[in-house]
Write an enzyme that holds these catalytic residues in place. Structure first.
Site, PDB file in Angstrom:
ATOM      1  CE  LYS A  37      -4.263  -1.481   2.328  1.00 11.54           C
ATOM      2  NZ  LYS A  37      -5.143  -1.198   3.509  1.00 11.54           N
ATOM      3  CG  LEU A  38       0.318   4.536  -2.914  1.00 11.54           C
ATOM      4  CD1 LEU A  38      -0.673   5.521  -3.510  1.00 11.54           C
ATOM      5  CD2 LEU A  38       1.720   4.798  -3.464  1.00 11.54           C
ATOM      6  N   GLY A  40       3.732   2.743   2.661  1.00  6.70           N
ATOM      7  CA  GLY A  40       4.766   1.806   3.079  1.00  6.70           C
ATOM      8  C   GLY A  40       4.774   1.452   4.548  1.00  6.70           C
ATOM      9  CB  THR A  41       7.563   0.198   6.675  1.00  8.06           C
ATOM     10  OG1 THR A  41       7.860  -0.961   5.898  1.00  8.06           O
ATOM     11  CG2 THR A  41       7.783  -0.116   8.145  1.00  8.06           C
ATOM     12  N   GLY A 183      16.816  -1.109  21.717  1.00  5.36           N
ATOM     13  CA  GLY A 183      16.949   0.079  20.883  1.00  5.36           C
ATOM     14  C   GLY A 183      15.645   0.860  20.853  1.00  5.36           C
ATOM     15  CB  VAL A 238      19.171 -13.502  23.286  1.00  7.23           C
ATOM     16  CG1 VAL A 238      18.184 -14.592  22.894  1.00  7.23           C
ATOM     17  CG2 VAL A 238      18.495 -12.495  24.188  1.00  7.23           C
ATOM     18  CG  ASP A 312      14.372   2.179   6.260  1.00  6.39           C
ATOM     19  OD1 ASP A 312      14.690   3.356   6.503  1.00  6.39           O
ATOM     20  OD2 ASP A 312      13.523   1.550   6.931  1.00  6.39           O
ATOM     21  CG  HIS A 445       5.970  31.231  32.515  1.00  2.45           C
ATOM     22  ND1 HIS A 445       6.607  30.146  33.067  1.00  2.45           N
ATOM     23  CD2 HIS A 445       5.042  31.638  33.423  1.00  2.45           C
ATOM     24  CE1 HIS A 445       6.104  29.908  34.267  1.00  2.45           C
ATOM     25  NE2 HIS A 445       5.148  30.802  34.499  1.00  2.45           N
TER      26      HIS A 445
END
Length: 466
Positions: A37-38, A40-41, A183, A238, A312, A445
């Site tokens: 789908k447009l 993405g992730t 992380g 682990v 990525d 403030h």
């Protein structure tokens, strides 16, 4: 069927669709090829849905503690199906928005798997039809994104072991969970799930959680996560081969020189993300790949001069806002513009846990390693009126400054709504500002941002409310 374009973008995630919009603005005939789908992730399996869940968890936790605000709420319940429905509603609304932007920009969208046939052609294998389409183009932008990294032996199984992809689709919550990896993603989910009432244990291989953040920030986040009830184990390796499934899961880790066993209902693997480079026919090109990441120059141009790669899939800072900016730079460069290359040091980074974390620039440790003589200014939210009003006074703002010039080198925050405050510091670094420039900026403030002004004054020992 052959169709011709000025630019074809393979991948319609945040980087890809933003690149397409910029190409359209520059008058380029543009197509986007998207297998899912447009959006993405980020839109469907990352930024937006996880933040929707985090918000529900925050509201749930605050409502359970409403009495401190004078609100009596004796029966506070959690309907997780409605939580998920709200997440889907938000995602769907934004998805329709992206679709509208494609139509507005007259950008053609092809639903299917895109790959490089040759450096001037993109092959599209349609999702719905057994049909192949060839798009002939002057330029290609690879924006195929990434997927959760797993560990051998800890692959998702739909029941006991999951990554963020599976966790986002949970129909009900377990009572307890082990999170492998401390992380950004691991800490966000730990914060969320403990606020939903789960027993949460985080196992981190490094000697501290959020290991890329300033050490003072990591230390404070660990303290506050433990205060919320999260169990955190650092310096633990682990051992996937020890995983056992039955009534829940158990696994061992090397910790303090011996094997220690951990158990919970489910196990969440959060150990980073892998670029999606498979199936796009990089072998048909001279594009260089190192450590699973496509290599580019500062304008995101690969060894094939008309093929660019962003987001990525090239590694680096795997952040949605970085992918978008990279997409704009790539498009402007291929269009003959003169874009300014991205400076990774000036990228703001955020962790949407409760409390939040935000940073930009160098950590104190990084600055010293680079040879800077530094001084710092730190100011706690405990002395900020707006933080007390919110009932969220934990955390602080820390500035890292070059000693001789007073130039701002880095800003690091942990506390309420700091992800909404970090842009001030980002702009300050873009403008090469000094700590005194920030101190001379009048902060209204009561606001949380007063902590930034006070931290700037603290560099000179002039803070007012300390």
């Amino acid at each position: 069927m052959n169709l011709e374009y000025d630019v074809v973008i393979i991948g319609g995630g945040t980087g890809g669709y933003v690149a397409a919009i910029r190409a359209s603005q520059l008058g380029l005939k543009t197509a986007v090829v998207e297998q899912g789908k447009l959006g993405g992730t980020c839109l469907h399996a990352g930024c937006i849905p996880s933040k929707a869940l985090l918000r529900s968890a925050e509201v749930y936790a605050n409502t359970k503690n409403a009495e401190k605000y004078g609100i009596i709420a004796p029966e506070v319940g959690l309907d997780f199906q409605k939580v998920q429905a709200r997440k889907e509603e938000i995602t769907e609304r934004l998805y329709k928005g992206v679709q509208h932007l494609m139509k507005k920009g007259k950008i053609d969208v092809y639903e299917g798997k895109g790959s490089i046939l040759q450096t001037k052609d993109v092959l599209v294998k349609g999702n719905k039809e057994d049909r192949e389409t060839i798009l002939t183009t002057g330029n290609i932008v690879l924006a195929t994104g990434s997927r959760p990294r797993t560990l051998p032996g800890l692959e998702p199984d739909g029941k006991y072991v999951m990554t963020s992809d599976e966790a986002l689709q949970m129909k009900e919550l377990p009572e307890s969970i082990l999170i492998v990896g401390g992380g950004v993603i691991g800490i966000e989910w730990a914060s969320m799930l403990v606020d939903f009432g789960l027993e949460v244990t985080v196992i981190e291989y490094a000697d501290r959680i959020l290991p890329t953040e300033d050490k003072d920030i990591s230390k404070e986040v660990q303290r506050l996560m433990k205060k919320k009830g999260v169990k955190i184990v650092t310096g633990a390796k682990v051992l996937p081969e020890t995983l056992e499934k039955g009534e829940g899961v158990s696994i061992k880790a090397e910790y303090k020189g011996k094997e220690t066993s951990f158990s919970a209902d489910q196990l969440f693997v959060s150990v980073g993300r892998l670029p999606n480079i498979e199936g796009i026919n990089l072998e048909n090109t001279s594009i260089v790949v190192e450590r699973a990441c496509i290599q580019t120059n500062e304008y995101y141009q690969t060894n094939e001069e008309n093929v660019y790669a962003i987001g990525d899939v090239i590694g680096g800072l795997q952040l949605a806002h970085v992918a978008s900016h990279e997409g704009i730079i790539a498009i402007e460069h291929l269009a003959g513009e003169n874009p300014v290359p991205l400076n990774p040091t000036l990228v703001s980074k955020c962790v949407y846990s409760s409390p939040e974390v935000a940073s930009v620039g160098l950590t104190e440790e990084e600055a010293r390693e680079k040879g800077y003589q530094v001084k710092t200014g730190k100011f706690s939210f405990r002395a900020i009126g707006k933080a007390l009003v919110f009932g969220e006074s934990d955390g602080f703002v820390k500035l890292v400054v070059e000693e001789e010039s007073n130039r701002l080198l880095g800003t690091h925050m942990v506390g309420p709504h700091v992800t909404d405050m970090i842009t001030e510091a980002g702009l300050a670094q873009v403008l090469n500002a000094t700590a005194m420039d920030i101190a001379n900026t009048i902060h209204p403030h009561p606001t949380l941002a007063e902590a930034i002004g006070e931290a700037a004054l603290a560099v000179y020992g002039k803070e007012i409310h300390a």
